[in-house]
Design a protein around this motif. Structure first.
Motif, PDB file in Angstrom:
ATOM      1  N   HIS A  27       0.819  -1.191   0.000  1.00 52.60           N
ATOM      2  CA  HIS A  27       0.000   0.000   0.000  1.00 52.60           C
ATOM      3  C   HIS A  27       0.861   1.253   0.000  1.00 52.60           C
ATOM      4  O   HIS A  27       1.942   1.275   0.573  1.00 52.60           O
ATOM      5  CB  HIS A  27      -0.918   0.030   1.242  1.00 52.60           C
ATOM      6  CG  HIS A  27      -2.067  -0.917   1.134  1.00 52.60           C
ATOM      7  ND1 HIS A  27      -2.301  -1.881   2.071  1.00 52.60           N
ATOM      8  CD2 HIS A  27      -3.046  -1.042   0.217  1.00 52.60           C
ATOM      9  CE1 HIS A  27      -3.383  -2.563   1.752  1.00 52.60           C
ATOM     10  NE2 HIS A  27      -3.848  -2.076   0.631  1.00 52.60           N
ATOM     11  N   GLU A  28       0.351   2.302  -0.612  1.00 54.66           N
ATOM     12  CA  GLU A  28       0.968   3.604  -0.473  1.00 54.66           C
ATOM     13  C   GLU A  28       0.404   4.281   0.767  1.00 54.66           C
ATOM     14  O   GLU A  28      -0.722   4.021   1.190  1.00 54.66           O
ATOM     15  CB  GLU A  28       0.700   4.460  -1.713  1.00 54.66           C
ATOM     16  CG  GLU A  28       1.435   3.987  -2.962  1.00 54.66           C
ATOM     17  CD  GLU A  28       1.312   4.985  -4.088  1.00 54.66           C
ATOM     18  OE1 GLU A  28       0.370   5.805  -4.043  1.00 54.66           O
ATOM     19  OE2 GLU A  28       2.144   4.950  -5.004  1.00 54.66           O
ATOM     20  N   ILE A  29       1.212   5.193   1.351  1.00 55.69           N
ATOM     21  CA  ILE A  29       0.764   5.951   2.504  1.00 55.69           C
ATOM     22  C   ILE A  29      -0.024   7.151   2.008  1.00 55.69           C
ATOM     23  O   ILE A  29       0.508   8.024   1.330  1.00 55.69           O
ATOM     24  CB  ILE A  29       1.956   6.407   3.360  1.00 55.69           C
ATOM     25  CG1 ILE A  29       2.702   5.191   3.915  1.00 55.69           C
ATOM     26  CG2 ILE A  29       1.484   7.294   4.506  1.00 55.69           C
ATOM     27  CD1 ILE A  29       3.955   5.543   4.661  1.00 55.69           C
ATOM     28  N   SER A  30      -1.295   7.209   2.341  1.00 55.20           N
ATOM     29  CA  SER A  30      -2.149   8.317   1.929  1.00 55.20           C
ATOM     30  C   SER A  30      -2.069   9.447   2.941  1.00 55.20           C
ATOM     31  O   SER A  30      -2.025   9.209   4.150  1.00 55.20           O
ATOM     32  CB  SER A  30      -3.601   7.843   1.803  1.00 55.20           C
ATOM     33  OG  SER A  30      -3.718   6.831   0.827  1.00 55.20           O
ATOM     34  N   THR A  31      -2.041  10.687   2.457  1.00 52.89           N
ATOM     35  CA  THR A  31      -2.053  11.866   3.305  1.00 52.89           C
ATOM     36  C   THR A  31      -3.154  12.791   2.818  1.00 52.89           C
ATOM     37  O   THR A  31      -3.861  12.504   1.845  1.00 52.89           O
ATOM     38  CB  THR A  31      -0.703  12.603   3.267  1.00 52.89           C
ATOM     39  OG1 THR A  31      -0.552  13.254   2.002  1.00 52.89           O
ATOM     40  CG2 THR A  31       0.449  11.647   3.500  1.00 52.89           C
ATOM     41  N   LEU A  32      -3.305  13.919   3.476  1.00 55.75           N
ATOM     42  CA  LEU A  32      -4.305  14.882   3.047  1.00 55.75           C
ATOM     43  C   LEU A  32      -3.975  15.476   1.684  1.00 55.75           C
ATOM     44  O   LEU A  32      -4.848  15.975   0.986  1.00 55.75           O
ATOM     45  CB  LEU A  32      -4.414  16.009   4.087  1.00 55.75           C
ATOM     46  CG  LEU A  32      -4.986  15.612   5.450  1.00 55.75           C
ATOM     47  CD1 LEU A  32      -4.997  16.825   6.365  1.00 55.75           C
ATOM     48  CD2 LEU A  32      -6.378  15.038   5.316  1.00 55.75           C
ATOM     49  N   PHE A  33      -2.691  15.446   1.283  1.00 54.56           N
ATOM     50  CA  PHE A  33      -2.270  16.132   0.072  1.00 54.56           C
ATOM     51  C   PHE A  33      -1.614  15.235  -0.970  1.00 54.56           C
ATOM     52  O   PHE A  33      -1.485  15.609  -2.122  1.00 54.56           O
ATOM     53  CB  PHE A  33      -1.301  17.274   0.430  1.00 54.56           C
ATOM     54  CG  PHE A  33      -1.888  18.244   1.397  1.00 54.56           C
ATOM     55  CD1 PHE A  33      -2.829  19.172   1.000  1.00 54.56           C
ATOM     56  CD2 PHE A  33      -1.510  18.215   2.729  1.00 54.56           C
ATOM     57  CE1 PHE A  33      -3.375  20.073   1.893  1.00 54.56           C
ATOM     58  CE2 PHE A  33      -2.050  19.124   3.634  1.00 54.56           C
ATOM     59  CZ  PHE A  33      -2.986  20.049   3.215  1.00 54.56           C
ATOM     60  N   SER A  34      -1.146  14.057  -0.563  1.00 50.26           N
ATOM     61  CA  SER A  34      -0.435  13.208  -1.522  1.00 50.26           C
ATOM     62  C   SER A  34      -0.354  11.792  -0.979  1.00 50.26           C
ATOM     63  O   SER A  34      -0.910  11.470   0.057  1.00 50.26           O
ATOM     64  CB  SER A  34       0.973  13.768  -1.775  1.00 50.26           C
ATOM     65  OG  SER A  34       1.750  13.694  -0.598  1.00 50.26           O
ATOM     66  N   ILE A 117      -2.232   1.032  13.607  1.00 52.78           N
ATOM     67  CA  ILE A 117      -3.079   0.203  12.761  1.00 52.78           C
ATOM     68  C   ILE A 117      -3.382   0.952  11.462  1.00 52.78           C
ATOM     69  O   ILE A 117      -3.816   2.093  11.485  1.00 52.78           O
ATOM     70  CB  ILE A 117      -4.391  -0.154  13.481  1.00 52.78           C
ATOM     71  CG1 ILE A 117      -4.098  -0.970  14.748  1.00 52.78           C
ATOM     72  CG2 ILE A 117      -5.328  -0.930  12.559  1.00 52.78           C
ATOM     73  CD1 ILE A 117      -5.315  -1.290  15.568  1.00 52.78           C
ATOM     74  N   ALA A 118      -3.125   0.295  10.322  1.00 52.21           N
ATOM     75  CA  ALA A 118      -3.436   0.866   8.998  1.00 52.21           C
ATOM     76  C   ALA A 118      -2.762   2.211   8.808  1.00 52.21           C
ATOM     77  O   ALA A 118      -3.406   3.189   8.444  1.00 52.21           O
ATOM     78  CB  ALA A 118      -4.948   0.957   8.794  1.00 52.21           C
ATOM     79  N   SER A 119      -1.453   2.245   9.025  1.00 51.74           N
ATOM     80  CA  SER A 119      -0.701   3.489   8.944  1.00 51.74           C
ATOM     81  C   SER A 119      -0.778   4.143   7.578  1.00 51.74           C
ATOM     82  O   SER A 119      -0.592   5.352   7.453  1.00 51.74           O
ATOM     83  CB  SER A 119       0.769   3.216   9.298  1.00 51.74           C
ATOM     84  OG  SER A 119       1.546   4.379   9.184  1.00 51.74           O
ATOM     85  N   HIS A 120      -1.042   3.365   6.518  1.00 50.75           N
ATOM     86  CA  HIS A 120      -1.099   3.917   5.169  1.00 50.75           C
ATOM     87  C   HIS A 120      -2.348   4.757   4.941  1.00 50.75           C
ATOM     88  O   HIS A 120      -2.402   5.535   3.989  1.00 50.75           O
ATOM     89  CB  HIS A 120      -1.057   2.787   4.135  1.00 50.75           C
ATOM     90  CG  HIS A 120      -2.212   1.844   4.225  1.00 50.75           C
ATOM     91  ND1 HIS A 120      -2.305   0.884   5.200  1.00 50.75           N
ATOM     92  CD2 HIS A 120      -3.329   1.740   3.463  1.00 50.75           C
ATOM     93  CE1 HIS A 120      -3.434   0.204   5.036  1.00 50.75           C
ATOM     94  NE2 HIS A 120      -4.085   0.709   3.983  1.00 50.75           N
ATOM     95  N   ARG A 121      -3.366   4.577   5.762  1.00 50.36           N
ATOM     96  CA  ARG A 121      -4.598   5.328   5.586  1.00 50.36           C
ATOM     97  C   ARG A 121      -4.449   6.762   6.096  1.00 50.36           C
ATOM     98  O   ARG A 121      -3.733   7.029   7.056  1.00 50.36           O
ATOM     99  CB  ARG A 121      -5.745   4.642   6.314  1.00 50.36           C
ATOM    100  CG  ARG A 121      -6.141   3.313   5.685  1.00 50.36           C
ATOM    101  CD  ARG A 121      -7.432   2.810   6.276  1.00 50.36           C
ATOM    102  NE  ARG A 121      -7.956   1.685   5.518  1.00 50.36           N
ATOM    103  CZ  ARG A 121      -9.131   1.120   5.754  1.00 50.36           C
ATOM    104  NH1 ARG A 121      -9.906   1.577   6.725  1.00 50.36           N
ATOM    105  NH2 ARG A 121      -9.539   0.100   5.009  1.00 50.36           N
ATOM    106  N   VAL A 177      -1.033  14.278   7.660  1.00 54.22           N
ATOM    107  CA  VAL A 177      -1.148  15.602   7.049  1.00 54.22           C
ATOM    108  C   VAL A 177      -0.252  15.697   5.816  1.00 54.22           C
ATOM    109  O   VAL A 177      -0.678  16.099   4.733  1.00 54.22           O
ATOM    110  CB  VAL A 177      -0.786  16.698   8.070  1.00 54.22           C
ATOM    111  CG1 VAL A 177      -0.922  18.081   7.443  1.00 54.22           C
ATOM    112  CG2 VAL A 177      -1.683  16.595   9.307  1.00 54.22           C
ATOM    113  N   LEU A 178       1.020  15.322   5.981  1.00 59.31           N
ATOM    114  CA  LEU A 178       1.997  15.223   4.903  1.00 59.31           C
ATOM    115  C   LEU A 178       2.718  13.888   5.057  1.00 59.31           C
ATOM    116  O   LEU A 178       2.589  13.225   6.094  1.00 59.31           O
ATOM    117  CB  LEU A 178       2.993  16.380   4.955  1.00 59.31           C
ATOM    118  CG  LEU A 178       2.416  17.785   4.808  1.00 59.31           C
ATOM    119  CD1 LEU A 178       3.457  18.829   5.197  1.00 59.31           C
ATOM    120  CD2 LEU A 178       1.913  18.022   3.389  1.00 59.31           C
TER     121      LEU A 178
END
Length: 219
Positions: A27-34, A117-121, A177-178
């Motif tokens: 999984h990619e790590i999702s943030t608010l901006f990227s 838990i689910a750090s990528h989210r 956030v980032l």
């Protein structure tokens, strides 16, 4: 007040039960901006402001912690924390009865661990555990008449210093956030054992806290 802390802790705990998907290395790590691909080994540092009570008085506590972040789930590191505001010592427990403006200082330092838990989210849950040594002391606190700000006399800093064991479990809702910064509001509960400070039993030092944390690093 303790009822409020307990209810907050339970709400945060049941929110964590709603997170069903586990993090994987694909999984990619999702943030608010990227988003970005996760690392298998990283690390981060954090600053936390805690709103809690000491001796049934409001206490503001600042904490710094950090360490190695393993497999996007587990942090192992160290933490230090201390109160920053005036916590008045009752006259019957004052080590200098002739100096009315004595204040309690509380601090702690030791091992810090976190499981995420689910750090990528973008929004996920983190569980935290601190274990280490705590200390209290009394110090003389002055008020400047011309600007009403408190000042600390370091010449008389160490009075009735006491050391004891501290454990503090907690849970947080974490927001990416980032890719290098996270915001984590949460709650925790501080448990002390062996306190012998004047007027500071374990019951007076143990208690809940509402926490606001900023994390910076490689996640």
């Amino acid at each position: 007040m303790r009822t409020l802390y307990t209810l907050s802790f339970l709400v945060m705990f049941f929110m964590s039960a709603m997170v069903s998907a586990q993090e994987t290395d694909n999984h990619e790590i999702s943030t608010l901006f990227s988003s970005s691909k996760p690392r298998s080994l990283g690390g981060y540092g954090a600053i936390t402001n805690k709103f809690t009570t000491i001796n049934d008085d409001f206490a503001n506590m600042v904490e710094l912690y950090g360490g190695f972040y393993i497999n996007h789930r587990f942090l192992i590191g160290a933490a230090i924390a201390a109160t920053t505001n005036n916590i008045p010592v009752p006259i019957e427990h004052n080590v200098h009865p002739d100096k009315v403006r004595m204040s309690y200082e509380y601090g702690q330092g030791g091992l810090m661990t976190e499981y995420v838990i689910a750090s990528h989210r973008t929004v996920h849950v983190a569980f935290q555990m601190f274990a280490g040594a705590g200390f209290t002391l009394q110090y003389e606190r002055y008020r400047r008449d011309y600007d009403y700000w408190d000042d600390v006399s370091y010449d008389d800093y160490e009075h009735d210093d006491d050391w004891f064991f501290v454990a503090e479990p907690g849970v947080k809702v974490e927001i990416n956030v980032l890719k290098w910064m996270r915001f984590s509001p949460g709650v925790s509960y501080r448990i002390t054992r062996g306190s012998n400070g004047k007027g500071l039993s374990d019951d007076k030092l143990s208690g809940g806290a509402v926490n606001l944390t900023l994390k910076f690093g490689k996640f």
